[in-house]
Design a protein around this motif. Structure first.
Motif, mmCIF file in Angstrom:
data_model
loop_
_atom_site.group_PDB
_atom_site.id
_atom_site.type_symbol
_atom_site.label_atom_id
_atom_site.label_comp_id
_atom_site.label_asym_id
_atom_site.label_seq_id
_atom_site.Cartn_x
_atom_site.Cartn_y
_atom_site.Cartn_z
ATOM 1 N N SER A 143 -29.957 -5.062 -59.989
ATOM 2 C CA SER A 143 -29.272 -4.365 -61.487
ATOM 3 C C SER A 143 -30.454 -3.673 -62.190
ATOM 4 O O SER A 143 -31.344 -4.577 -62.419
ATOM 5 C CB SER A 143 -28.491 -5.136 -61.857
ATOM 6 O OG SER A 143 -27.955 -4.340 -63.089
ATOM 7 N N ALA A 144 -30.531 -2.603 -62.422
ATOM 8 C CA ALA A 144 -31.281 -1.869 -63.426
ATOM 9 C C ALA A 144 -30.956 -2.485 -64.778
ATOM 10 O O ALA A 144 -31.952 -2.538 -65.646
ATOM 11 C CB ALA A 144 -31.103 -0.363 -63.421
ATOM 12 N N GLU A 145 -29.721 -2.554 -65.045
ATOM 13 C CA GLU A 145 -29.187 -3.273 -66.543
ATOM 14 C C GLU A 145 -29.865 -4.542 -66.842
ATOM 15 O O GLU A 145 -29.961 -5.107 -67.657
ATOM 16 C CB GLU A 145 -27.926 -3.218 -66.862
ATOM 17 C CG GLU A 145 -27.386 -1.735 -66.565
ATOM 18 C CD GLU A 145 -27.066 -1.189 -65.276
ATOM 19 O OE1 GLU A 145 -26.466 -1.909 -64.513
ATOM 20 O OE2 GLU A 145 -27.176 0.137 -65.059
ATOM 21 N N ASP A 146 -29.523 -5.561 -65.721
ATOM 22 C CA ASP A 146 -29.687 -6.828 -65.466
ATOM 23 C C ASP A 146 -30.780 -7.449 -64.221
ATOM 24 O O ASP A 146 -29.975 -7.593 -63.322
ATOM 25 C CB ASP A 146 -28.371 -7.707 -65.778
ATOM 26 C CG ASP A 146 -28.946 -9.360 -65.922
ATOM 27 O OD1 ASP A 146 -29.983 -9.775 -65.751
ATOM 28 O OD2 ASP A 146 -27.696 -9.988 -65.895
ATOM 29 N N GLU A 147 -31.932 -7.530 -64.540
ATOM 30 C CA GLU A 147 -32.857 -7.763 -63.482
ATOM 31 C C GLU A 147 -32.593 -9.040 -62.658
ATOM 32 O O GLU A 147 -32.806 -9.371 -61.668
ATOM 33 C CB GLU A 147 -34.397 -7.957 -64.079
ATOM 34 C CG GLU A 147 -34.813 -6.608 -64.288
ATOM 35 C CD GLU A 147 -35.692 -6.208 -63.352
ATOM 36 O OE1 GLU A 147 -36.161 -6.721 -62.737
ATOM 37 O OE2 GLU A 147 -35.801 -4.729 -63.381
#
Length: 159
Positions: A101-105
């Motif tokens: 996820s780009a928002e949450d690695e």
């Protein structure tokens, strides 16, 4: 030394010495049935190139589409230590792709590839073949699944 009778709704009273017998153990019956299911699934899944746990993961993705690894683990009652290698093997086989996820690695979402989606069509006969192998009717399997669900819930609350 006397043994106290076991009191359980719907079961005859049995002395502890009888309850200790292997043929009275539900867990043993479930383990034996699980091993037998494993053999049936190995044969049914051979042409798909999937193991039973991989088949379950694919079923979740076929039903729900892209999902976070955490959600797949929750649905399959598997921890990440078991699920991650399974998903890596599916990815190596070209059936899924994992995306961070780009928002949450920390979050990884699993997507079916075209090959993974196409495999669903070849898997359609598997449930019916397994149902036939059980020797049970659809209604009996449904009732058994419901009973096992209640059993799982009760046991989960007990730990």
């Amino acid at each position: 030394m006397t043994s106290s009778p076991a009191h359980s709704p719907g079961l005859p009273e049995l002395p502890d010495t009888e309850l200790l017998r292997l043929d009275h153990q539900v867990c043993f019956s479930l383990q034996a049935a699980s091993r037998a299911f494993g053999g049936v699934y190995r044969r049914a899944l051979r042409d798909l190139g999937l193991t039973y746990p991989q088949y379950l993961a694919m079923m979740v993705l076929w039903e729900e589409g892209p999902l976070p690894v955490k959600t797949i683990g929750e649905r399959l009652h598997l921890d990440s230590g078991t699920l991650s290698p399974l998903l890596k093997r599916l990815e190596s086989a070209g059936l899924v792709r994992r995306e961070r996820s780009a928002e949450d690695e920390r979050s990884v979402t699993v997507h079916l590839t075209d090959s993974g989606a196409d495999l669903r069509e070849r898997a359609l006969p598997v449930p019916r073949a397994v149902l036939r192998a059980t020797g049970l009717s659809v209604q009996e399997v449904s009732a058994l699944r419901e009973t096992l669900g209640r059993l799982t819930d009760s046991l989960s609350r007990a730990v």
